[in-house]
Motif scaffolding. Structure first.
Motif, short mmCIF file in Angstrom:
data_model
loop_
_atom_site.label_atom_id
_atom_site.label_comp_id
_atom_site.label_asym_id
_atom_site.label_seq_id
_atom_site.Cartn_x
_atom_site.Cartn_y
_atom_site.Cartn_z
N ASP A 9 0.81 -1.21 0.00
CA ASP A 9 0.00 0.00 0.00
C ASP A 9 0.85 1.27 0.00
N LEU A 10 2.07 1.18 0.54
CA LEU A 10 2.97 2.32 0.48
C LEU A 10 3.72 2.38 -0.84
N ARG A 11 4.07 1.22 -1.36
CA ARG A 11 4.85 1.18 -2.60
C ARG A 11 4.06 1.70 -3.79
N THR A 12 2.75 1.40 -3.83
CA THR A 12 1.94 1.81 -4.98
C THR A 12 1.92 3.32 -5.18
N PRO A 13 1.56 4.13 -4.17
CA PRO A 13 1.60 5.58 -4.39
C PRO A 13 3.01 6.12 -4.55
N LEU A 14 3.99 5.50 -3.87
CA LEU A 14 5.37 5.95 -4.03
C LEU A 14 5.85 5.77 -5.46
N THR A 15 5.52 4.63 -6.05
CA THR A 15 5.93 4.37 -7.43
C THR A 15 5.31 5.39 -8.38
N THR A 16 4.02 5.64 -8.20
CA THR A 16 3.34 6.63 -9.05
C THR A 16 3.94 8.01 -8.86
N LEU A 17 4.21 8.38 -7.61
CA LEU A 17 4.78 9.69 -7.32
C LEU A 17 6.14 9.85 -8.00
N LEU A 18 7.01 8.85 -7.82
CA LEU A 18 8.35 8.94 -8.41
C LEU A 18 8.30 8.97 -9.92
N THR A 19 7.43 8.17 -10.51
CA THR A 19 7.30 8.15 -11.97
C THR A 19 6.92 9.51 -12.52
N HIS A 20 5.96 10.16 -11.89
CA HIS A 20 5.50 11.46 -12.37
C HIS A 20 6.55 12.54 -12.13
N LEU A 21 7.25 12.48 -10.99
CA LEU A 21 8.29 13.47 -10.74
C LEU A 21 9.47 13.30 -11.69
N GLU A 22 9.83 12.04 -11.98
CA GLU A 22 10.92 11.80 -12.92
C GLU A 22 10.56 12.30 -14.32
N THR A 23 9.31 12.11 -14.72
CA THR A 23 8.87 12.60 -16.03
C THR A 23 8.95 14.12 -16.08
N LEU A 24 8.52 14.77 -15.00
CA LEU A 24 8.60 16.23 -14.96
C LEU A 24 10.05 16.71 -14.99
N GLN A 25 10.92 15.98 -14.31
CA GLN A 25 12.32 16.38 -14.29
C GLN A 25 12.96 16.25 -15.67
N MET A 26 12.63 15.18 -16.39
CA MET A 26 13.27 14.93 -17.68
C MET A 26 12.61 15.69 -18.83
#
Length: 225
Positions: A9-26
């Motif tokens: 339950d923690l990994r699911t939102p963390l994965t989504t959060l990191l994916t979206h932040l990485e996309t914004l960064q790149m």
């Protein structure tokens, strides 16, 4: 199993959060403004989910460790209920759910920890809204029962089977594991409600039938002045 469930339950939102932040960064400057704003909205939503999960875990741990202290004071029950209802009015509207009040003893004075009892109501209303389909309603009521005020949060959702009603206050129990996990819930909200009310010398009960909605209620003694 519990640790695996929490990790998931923690990994699911963390994965989504990191994916979206990485996309914004790149690709942030390459994305259209509306798409960039949507990525930010999703990242913020997942951050709030993670914060809620961590808050629930910490609150449950404090209850287990006996670190929650009840600072009781007298207050009119109607004031607390109206404040909480106002706080949830927008959330109910966004879900297309009617949020109603039936406060028949607003001036009755009870004694308790206002902040903790507000947390109880927050959890009960959040739970009711989550399980009530659009077009349904959630009712927060208070009425005099002898020397007590009975506070109830009722919904027009699908209701509970008898075995579900028996387990609904168990920690990490979720009536619909898939939906609860997807909405960022650990199955701790009702267990926390039970723990806080026990500190007040109260119990919480549930009345429910499949297809007939659910009502959670508890009673607080009235102070006679």
């Amino acid at each position: 199993d519990t640790l695996a469930s929490i990790s998931h339950d923690l990994r699911t939102p963390l994965t989504t959060l990191l994916t979206h932040l990485e996309t914004l960064q790149m690709k942030g400057l390459e994305l259209p403004e509306d798409e960039r704003a949507e990525y930010l909205r999703v990242a913020m939503r997942q951050s709030r989910r993670i914060g809620l999960l961590v808050e629930q875990l910490l609150e449950a741990a404090r209850l287990d460790a006996g670190q929650v202290v009840v600072n009781a004071e007298p207050f009119p029950i109607g004031e607390l209920l109206q404040d909480v209802l106002q706080k949830f009015s927008l959330a109910a509207q966004e879900r297309g759910v009617g949020l109603e009040a039936e406060i028949l003893c607003a001036s009755d004075v009870v004694r308790g920890d206002i902040a903790l009892l507000e947390r109880v109501l927050d959890n009960l209303i959040t739970n009711a809204l989550r399980h009530t389909p659009a077009g349904g309603r959630v009712t927060v009521s208070a009425r005099r029962c002898g020397d007590c005020v009975r506070v109830a949060v009722s919904d027009t959702g699908p209701g509970l089977k008898p075995d579900e009603a028996r387990r609904v206050f168990d920690r990490f129990y979720r009536v619909d594991p898939g939906r609860s996990s997807a909405s960022g819930q650990l199955g701790l909200g009702l267990a926390i409600v039970k723990g806080i009310l026990e500190l007040h010398g109260c119990t919480v009960a549930v009345d429910s039938q499949p297809g007939s909605g659910t009502s959670f209620w508890f009673e607080l003694p009235v102070l006679h002045t």
